[in-house]
Scaffold this active site. Structure first.
Site, PDB file in Angstrom:
ATOM      1  N   ASP A  30      14.563 -12.171  10.693  1.00  0.00           N
ATOM      2  CA  ASP A  30      13.817 -12.665   9.478  1.00  0.00           C
ATOM      3  C   ASP A  30      14.841 -12.331   8.294  1.00  0.00           C
ATOM      4  O   ASP A  30      14.800 -12.909   7.142  1.00  0.00           O
ATOM      5  CB  ASP A  30      12.643 -12.048   9.283  1.00  0.00           C
ATOM      6  CG  ASP A  30      12.567 -10.798   9.246  1.00  0.00           C
ATOM      7  OD1 ASP A  30      13.317  -9.947   9.284  1.00  0.00           O
ATOM      8  OD2 ASP A  30      11.332 -10.139   9.376  1.00  0.00           O
ATOM      9  N   HIS A  31      15.401 -11.036   8.147  1.00  0.00           N
ATOM     10  CA  HIS A  31      16.306 -10.832   6.822  1.00  0.00           C
ATOM     11  C   HIS A  31      17.376 -11.614   6.786  1.00  0.00           C
ATOM     12  O   HIS A  31      17.968 -11.317   5.495  1.00  0.00           O
ATOM     13  CB  HIS A  31      16.301  -9.280   7.190  1.00  0.00           C
ATOM     14  CG  HIS A  31      15.454  -8.461   6.678  1.00  0.00           C
ATOM     15  ND1 HIS A  31      14.237  -8.637   7.142  1.00  0.00           N
ATOM     16  CD2 HIS A  31      15.075  -7.412   5.902  1.00  0.00           C
ATOM     17  CE1 HIS A  31      13.342  -7.626   6.759  1.00  0.00           C
ATOM     18  NE2 HIS A  31      13.876  -6.975   5.737  1.00  0.00           N
ATOM     19  N   ASP A  95      10.657  -0.978   9.365  1.00  0.00           N
ATOM     20  CA  ASP A  95      10.615  -1.591   8.068  1.00  0.00           C
ATOM     21  C   ASP A  95       9.579  -1.099   7.420  1.00  0.00           C
ATOM     22  O   ASP A  95       8.621  -0.778   7.772  1.00  0.00           O
ATOM     23  CB  ASP A  95      10.433  -3.218   8.400  1.00  0.00           C
ATOM     24  CG  ASP A  95      10.696  -4.193   6.903  1.00  0.00           C
ATOM     25  OD1 ASP A  95      11.739  -4.615   6.871  1.00  0.00           O
ATOM     26  OD2 ASP A  95       9.476  -4.121   6.255  1.00  0.00           O
ATOM     27  N   ARG A 392       7.839  -6.041  -3.739  1.00  0.00           N
ATOM     28  CA  ARG A 392       8.909  -5.098  -4.446  1.00  0.00           C
ATOM     29  C   ARG A 392       9.488  -5.776  -5.476  1.00  0.00           C
ATOM     30  O   ARG A 392       9.930  -7.014  -5.415  1.00  0.00           O
ATOM     31  CB  ARG A 392       9.558  -4.709  -3.069  1.00  0.00           C
ATOM     32  CG  ARG A 392       9.983  -3.098  -3.453  1.00  0.00           C
ATOM     33  CD  ARG A 392      10.752  -2.637  -1.959  1.00  0.00           C
ATOM     34  NE  ARG A 392       9.724  -1.726  -1.298  1.00  0.00           N
ATOM     35  CZ  ARG A 392       9.765  -0.805  -0.479  1.00  0.00           C
ATOM     36  NH1 ARG A 392      11.010  -1.152   0.187  1.00  0.00           N
ATOM     37  NH2 ARG A 392       8.960  -0.008   0.080  1.00  0.00           N
ATOM     38  N   SER A 596      15.729   8.675   2.711  1.00  0.00           N
ATOM     39  CA  SER A 596      15.202   7.727   3.663  1.00  0.00           C
ATOM     40  C   SER A 596      15.514   8.436   5.113  1.00  0.00           C
ATOM     41  O   SER A 596      16.298   9.359   5.190  1.00  0.00           O
ATOM     42  CB  SER A 596      15.989   6.304   3.710  1.00  0.00           C
ATOM     43  OG  SER A 596      17.434   6.435   3.872  1.00  0.00           O
ATOM     44  N   ARG A 598      17.498   6.918   7.164  1.00  0.00           N
ATOM     45  CA  ARG A 598      18.716   6.385   7.643  1.00  0.00           C
ATOM     46  C   ARG A 598      19.392   7.097   8.570  1.00  0.00           C
ATOM     47  O   ARG A 598      20.134   7.908   8.158  1.00  0.00           O
ATOM     48  CB  ARG A 598      19.522   5.984   6.432  1.00  0.00           C
ATOM     49  CG  ARG A 598      20.521   4.871   6.588  1.00  0.00           C
ATOM     50  CD  ARG A 598      21.225   4.627   5.141  1.00  0.00           C
ATOM     51  NE  ARG A 598      20.165   4.066   4.134  1.00  0.00           N
ATOM     52  CZ  ARG A 598      20.383   4.091   2.860  1.00  0.00           C
ATOM     53  NH1 ARG A 598      21.463   4.254   2.362  1.00  0.00           N
ATOM     54  NH2 ARG A 598      19.538   3.417   2.206  1.00  0.00           N
TER      55      ARG A 598
HETATM   56 FE1  F3S Z   1      10.954  -9.233   4.372  1.00  0.00          FE
HETATM   57 FE2  F3S Z   1      10.261  -8.760   2.156  1.00  0.00          FE
HETATM   58 FE3  F3S Z   1       8.740  -8.407   3.743  1.00  0.00          FE
HETATM   59  S1  F3S Z   1      12.304  -8.403   3.223  1.00  0.00           S
HETATM   60  S2  F3S Z   1       9.782  -7.829   5.476  1.00  0.00           S
HETATM   61  S3  F3S Z   1       9.528 -10.435   3.240  1.00  0.00           S
HETATM   62  S4  F3S Z   1       9.016  -6.987   2.197  1.00  0.00           S
END
Ligand code: F3S
Length: 713
Positions: A30-31, A95, A392, A596, A598
């Protein structure tokens, strides 16, 4: 795991040599999809750009019995809510918005890749026991107020640090008035106040959602165990006795909120926005409105936004701002398309993007200005305002432009603002002009929690269903799928196990750098442009400690190569030492490795030949990560000794006590300093460690995964 963090987690898991993951695991692509023109073409382009990453993840998923969700299938947290989340269960996700599943009564915790590897490889997973912050909800949302406004309001109260070290547990009669996906939105954004996770008690909204998503049997099981999934009566009667902190929120009185720019806790009721815009000199115009993301892309969210769009269409007007929609999953996309909601949004000018993170994570080629290239200075736009239903809003997060002011609101408020084109627009009090120039007021949104029961959710295109493996060891052994990594790849590299400890003391270590002041995981392994190398340890190691301040030279990213006598960058010198087989250590100040989880921040130094890190103190998670990777974390017995050491090339360090390493026993460092005239001085420094018996085994084997691999074979 999402596709960015899954790369190194899978590469590490491979070292365990386990035939399958110890817990059910899924990967979600997804990213890595950049939002540009349309859902179809953007996914097609991502498949070209990131083919090696997707091929690798898919082949690993097939090999290890992991469910694989292809690019275009949706955003991890929405898919988890639709398919995996269940009341009373525990989940780790790589995540930070994993807590979204708290909307289904699950304890869902966002972790780094190293923690995911622990879970997959059956290594104990550690968490400092969190406190519990109770939020008591009373009343019922009304008018334009939505679940998003609950968390936008709380973010203002708690600030970005107020939830740190806490689980936020919602309770009280107001919880029963919310939809499951609304509760998901609230839990999702608990990450913005630093909470470990957030959770709602099991209720009828969750049961309805489970039934609508083909899991009535889970609702039936949860009904049976409901007493365990809700606060006990004494807790409800006297919450302040049972929670570490209690916050009260009356939903009857909650107004729509808008938070930002640049931080999610800069919060206010929408009604105060006009004054603030003037005071702050913020732009009047909204350049782009964005709805969707993992935070606000439910069926209910879309019905509320579409109800606003229909009112506007009936008056013959379109959105004045660019208006973008990212559905959270293929199921949401297909269902809102079938039910005409997509059409409602498109009628006022919306563009529907791929079911992916897109602009939320900066994967956005903005096209609303002349400078359409993401990440470049955009002088045509200058300071500009965007409003999103995301979670965010750090500076430059969405479009790479530091001058873009990003505000957060509910999808229906974003839709109303996109229609007006004004940041000061408050649909509760203000009017729009219809096609004939006559003023009219929007009615409050009218949503539908779930699709009609007879039609249910449309699962969408079958190509986006996961590839499901039979996770039995026998099946996997018979089906020995090769993992696809091109040896010439610049983005992926199969990991070699780190060498095991030789059984003796650590001898003649060079001091690569003595770090002054703050040294976070960002200083140790920077993000930004380096993210593309997350799956390639050698390439990403070129950023090791580039943010660290050298206490001897007073410069950032500088180190002395003691072989050549020349100054270089820290990774340059580290690489040279690695090539020459020279072991080294780092000396650092307080709270080394904060930030983090990481794992790269521990793996990279280890890869370059780091044997120990000596600090005044460690951030706890990073200290554990170092242990997992076979690096010895030591702290000064006497902090003053930090001042006796230098990385100016005159000192070497050997250990005394490592050959007989035991919990609680000190390790002494024998420091040899060579003077300009060639004479030498020796002195000793006492250090402490926090290694347990188990962790000492990790160290002996070279890493925790080496230990697992030795037990596997
Ligand atoms: Fe993707 Fe934004 Fe959610 S990066 S996982 S939609 S916080």
């Amino acid at each position: 795991m999402q596709d960015a963090s899954a790369q190194m987690a899978i590469l590490q898991f491979m070292l365990s040599r386990l035939p399958t993951t110890a817990v059910p695991t899924s990967i979600h692509c997804d990213h890595l999809i950049e939002a540009y023109q349309s859902a179809e073409s953007d996914v097609a382009q991502a498949l070209v750009t990131n083919r090696e990453i997707f091929d690798f993840l898919q082949s690993a998923a097939e090999k290890y019995g992991v469910e694989f969700w292809k690019p275009g299938s949706g955003i991890i947290h929405q898919i988890v809510l639709e398919n995996y989340a269940a009341p009373g269960t525990l989940m780790l996700g790589t995540d930070s918005h994993t807590p979204n599943a708290g909307g289904l009564g699950m304890l869902a915790i966002g972790v780094g890749g190293a923690d995911a590897v622990d879970a997959m490889a059956n290594i104990p997973w550690e968490l400092k026991a969190p406190k519990v912050l109770g939020v008591r909800l009373t009343g019922r949302l009304n008018g334009w107020a939505s679940p998003k406004d609950i968390i936008l309001n709380l973010a203002g109260k708690l600030t970005v640090r107020g939830g740190t070290g806490h689980i936020i547990e919602y309770f009280g009669p107001g919880t029963d008035t919310l939809s499951c996906t609304g509760m998901g939105t609230i839990c999702n954004m608990g990450a913005e106040v630093g909470a470990t996770t957030s959770v709602f008690p099991y209720n009828s909204g969750m049961a309805r959602y489970l039934a609508a998503t083909r899991r009535a049997h889970i609702a039936a099981a949860a009904d049976q165990a409901a007493g365990f999934l809700r606060p006990d009566e004494p807790v409800i009667a006297a919450p302040e006795k049972h929670y570490d902190q209690v916050i009260e929120l009356d939903l009857d009185r909650l107004e729509p909120h808008i938070n930002g720019p640049f931080t999610p806790d800069f919060s206010r009721p929408l009604s105060t926005m006009k004054t603030l815009i003037k005071e702050q000199g913020w732009p009047e115009d909204v350049s782009v409105g964005l709805i969707g993301s993992c935070t606000n892309s439910s069926y209910e969210d879309m019905t509320r936004a579409a109800s606003i769009a229909r009112q506007a269409a009936a008056k013959g007007i379109h959105a004045k701002s660019q208006f973008l929609v990212t559905p959270g999953s293929e199921q949401v996309r297909a269902t809102i398309a079938r039910d005409g909601l997509t059409g409602d949004l498109e009628t006022i000018g919306a563009t529907v993007l791929a079911n992916a993170c897109g602009p939320c994570i900066g994967q956005w080629k903005r096209t609303d200005g002349d400078h359409a290239t993401r990440g470049e200075e955009r002088p045509d736009l200058g300071p500009n305002a965007i409003v999103s239903s995301f979670n965010r809003n750090f500076r430059a997060r969405n479009d790479g432009n530091a001058q873009t002011m990003n505000f957060l609101a509910s999808p229906e408020i974003v839709t109303a603002m996109a229609l007006s084109g004004r940041l000061s627009f408050n649909p509760v009090t203000d009017t729009l002009l219809d096609a004939d120039g006559k003023p009219f007021k929007l009615d409050p949104p009218c949503g539908q929690e779930l699709p009609d029961a007879t039609a249910g959710f449309d699962e969408g295109r079958t190509v986006y269903r996961p590839i499901v493996q039979d996770p039995t060891e026998a099946n996997l052994a018979a089906n020995d799928v090769p993992i696809k990594v091109d040896p010439k790849s610049q983005r992926l590299q199969i990991l070699e196990p780190f060498p095991a400890w030789n059984g003796g003391e650590l001898e003649d270590l060079r001091i690569l750098v003595k770090v002054a002041g703050k040294c976070t995981t960002d200083h140790i392994s920077a993000a930004g442009q380096w993210l593309k190398y997350k799956g390639h340890l050698e390439n990403i190691a070129h950023n090791t400690l580039i943010g660290a301040l050298n206490a001897d030279t007073g410069k950032v990213n500088s180190a002395l190569n003691t072989v050549t006598g020349e100054l270089g960058t820290i990774p340059e010198v580290g690489m040279a030492y690695r090539a020459a087989g020279i072991p080294w250590l780092v000396i650092a100040d307080h709270n080394y490795g904060e930030g983090s989880a990481r794992e790269h921040a521990a793996m990279q130094p280890r890869y370059l030949g780091c044997q120990l890190i000596l600090t005044k103190s460690f951030a706890r998670i990073h200290e554990t990560n170092l242990k997992k990777q076979g690096v010895l974390p030591l702290t000064f017995r006497d902090e003053q000794d930090y001042d006796r050491l230098t990385g100016d090339g005159t000192m070497t360090v050997s250990t005394q006590g490592v050959a007989d390493l035991r919990p609680g026993c000190p390790v002494y460092l024998q420091v040899t300093q060579t003077r300009p005239d060639g004479s030498q001085e020796r002195f000793q420094i006492e250090t402490k460690h926090t290694m347990s018996e188990d962790q000492i085994e990790w160290f002996k084997h070279g890493s925790a995964l080496n230990l697992i691999a030795s037990l596997t074979n």
